[in-house]
Design an enzyme around this catalytic site. Structure first.
Site, PDB file in Angstrom:
ATOM      1  CE  LYS A 175      29.732  68.138  66.689  1.00 38.33           C
ATOM      2  NZ  LYS A 175      28.500  67.330  66.814  1.00 38.33           N
ATOM      3  CE  LYS A 179      37.575  63.203  72.241  1.00 34.76           C
ATOM      4  NZ  LYS A 179      36.187  63.593  72.528  1.00 34.76           N
ATOM      5  CE  LYS A 185      33.282  59.147  61.882  1.00 30.22           C
ATOM      6  NZ  LYS A 185      32.378  58.524  60.949  1.00 30.22           N
TER       7      LYS A 185
END
Ligand code: TRP
Length: 344
Positions: free
Chosen positions: A122, A206, A209
Site C-alpha cells: 500500500k 484478484k 474495485k
C-alpha cells in the site's frame, strides 16, 4: 472448535470480522466475506464491524465517510447478517478500539510490523510519505479482534499475515503480564470455496474495485443484463468445462468461473464439474449468469431500500454499537488492570 495451540483458553468462542467502508462492493466481497459472515451466525456469537478508523489511514474523506459506512452496513444486512442475532457496528463508535491500540503499540515490536507485506504494497515506493496510521493499521486490527476476545476471524487470504501478528501480540501481552490465557490466540477462518475470487479478464489478478475496467468484476448492484454481458465476455479458452479438478490446471479463468458457481450455489467444485463437465461455455456461462443474478438482485434491492432510510439504518448501527460496547468495556477495564494503569 477449540484452538489446538491454546487448549487452556476458557473464554467463549466468538467471531469478529471487519470490512472497510467502501462503495463499490463486488462479488469478491460477497463470496469472500459477506456470505461467510452470514453462515457463521449459525455456529457462533458474531460481531461484525465497519472499520472507519482503518479507512482514514490512506487519507481523509469527511463528506463521504458516513455514507460509505452505511453502504457496507446495508450490504451486511442485505446479504443476511441479522442485526438481532449478530452485532453490526461502526468501529469509531466504540472508543475503546483506540485505547487498546495504544496499549498494543507498546506490545508489538517494530520488526514485527515492518514485516507486513500489505503495508509495503500500500505504501509503495515512498513509504516515508505514508501515514503513521497506515503503518500501524495491523495493530489497530489486532485491537479490533482482541477487544472482544474473539477466537475466530473470517478473512481473505491476504489478511493471514495480519492475523499472525494479532496472535503474536496476544501471546506477548499474555506473557509479559503473566496472564497466560488472558487473550485468546485468534484463528483465521479462510477455507472454503470463494476464498479467492479473481478478475473475470485475468485469472491471476484478484477481483478488485480499483481495476480500471468494470468488465473485470461483478458489482453487487449490477442488474441481470450487466451480469449476463460480463460473464459472457469473461475470458475462457477453446476447451469445454473439464470433467474433473485436474482439468482446471493451467486454466485460471475457467477455475475462477467454476469456483464462483460453486461458491454461489454452496456446492463443491467437483459437484459443479459433474454437472457441466464436457459442456461448452455457451451452456455454462448463461447458467452461471442466471444463478448470479438470482442471488444478487434481491441483495441489491434490499441495499437500496436500507440506504434510502438512513434513520432506520442509523438506529440499527447505534444499537449495534451499544451491544459491542457492552462486550468491549469490561474487557478494556480488565486490560487496564492487568497493565496497571491508573484507576480513574
Ligand atoms: N484489514 C481488513 C481487510 O482489509 C479489515 C479489518 C479491519 C479486519 N479490522 C479487522 C478484518 C478485524 C478482520 C478483523 O480486509
Amino acid at each position: 472448535m477449540t484452538d489446538a495451540a491454546q487448549p487452556q483458553y476458557k473464554g467463549p468462542q466468538r467471531v469478529f470480522s471487519g470490512m472497510q467502508p467502501t462503495n463499490g462492493l463486488h462479488l469478491g466481497n460477497y463470496l469472500g466475506a459477506l456470505q461467510k459472515f452470514v453462515r457463521l451466525q449459525d455456529h457462533y456469537e458474531c460481531i461484525y464491524c465497519i472499520v472507519d478508523l482503518h479507512a482514514i489511514t490512506t487519507g481523509p474523506d469527511p463528506e463521504n465517510l458516513a455514507s460509505r459506512c452505511r453502504e457496507v452496513a446495508a450490504a451486511y444486512i442485505a446479504a443476511g447478517v441479522d442485526p438481532k442475532r449478530s452485532t453490526i457496528f461502526i468501529q469509531s463508535a466504540v472508543r475503546e478500539h483506540n485505547e487498546l491500540t495504544w496499549i498494543f503499540n507498546c506490545v508489538a515490536r517494530m520488526g514485527w510490523v515492518e514485516r507486513m507485506t500489505q503495508f509495503k504494497d500500500k505504501a509503495g515506493k515512498d513509504a516515508q510519505r505514508s501515514s503513521v496510521g497506515l503503518f500501524d493499521y495491523p495493530v489497530l486490527q489486532a485491537a479490533d479482534i482482541l477487544l472482544y476476545k474473539a477466537t475466530h476471524v473470517p478473512v481473505g487470504e491476504d489478511q493471514k499475515q495480519h492475523l499472525e501478528l494479532s496472535r503474536d501480540i496476544a501471546q506477548k501481552f499474555n506473557n509479559d503480564h503473566n496472564a497466560p490465557n488472558f487473550f485468546p490466540l485468534p484463528e483465521p477462518l479462510i477455507q472454503g470455496p470463494g476464498a479467492r475470487i479473481m478478475s473475470l479478464r485475468d485469472g491471476s489478478k484478484k477481483m478488485s474495485k480499483s481495476d480500471p475496467s468494470d468488465m473485470t468484476r461483478i458489482n453487487l448492484t449490477d442488474d441481470a443484463d450487466a451480469i449476463m454481458s460480463k460473464i459472457k465476455k469473461a475470458t475462457t479458452d477453446a476447451h469445454p468445462v473439464p470433467e474433473s479438478k485436474d482439468g482446471l490446471e493451467g486454466r485460471a479463468e475457467v477455475e475462477n468461473l467454476v469456483g464462483i458457481f460453486a461458491a454461489v450455489t454452496e456446492r463443491s467444485v467437483e459437484d459443479v464439474l459433474t454437472e457441466f463437465g464436457g459442456k461448452g461455455f455457451g451452456v455454462f456461462k448463461p447458467a452461471l449468469a442466471e444463478t448470479l443474478a438470482a442471488k444478487l438482485s434481491p441483495i441489491a434491492a434490499e441495499m437500496r431500500r436500507l440506504t434510502a432510510d438512513t434513520a432506520s439504518l442509523d438506529a440499527i448501527l447505534k444499537d449495534g454499537a451499544e451491544k459491542a460496547a457492552a462486550v468491549a468495556q469490561p474487557i478494556m477495564a480488565e486490560v487496564r488492570d492487568v497493565v496497571g494503569l491508573w484507576r480513574a
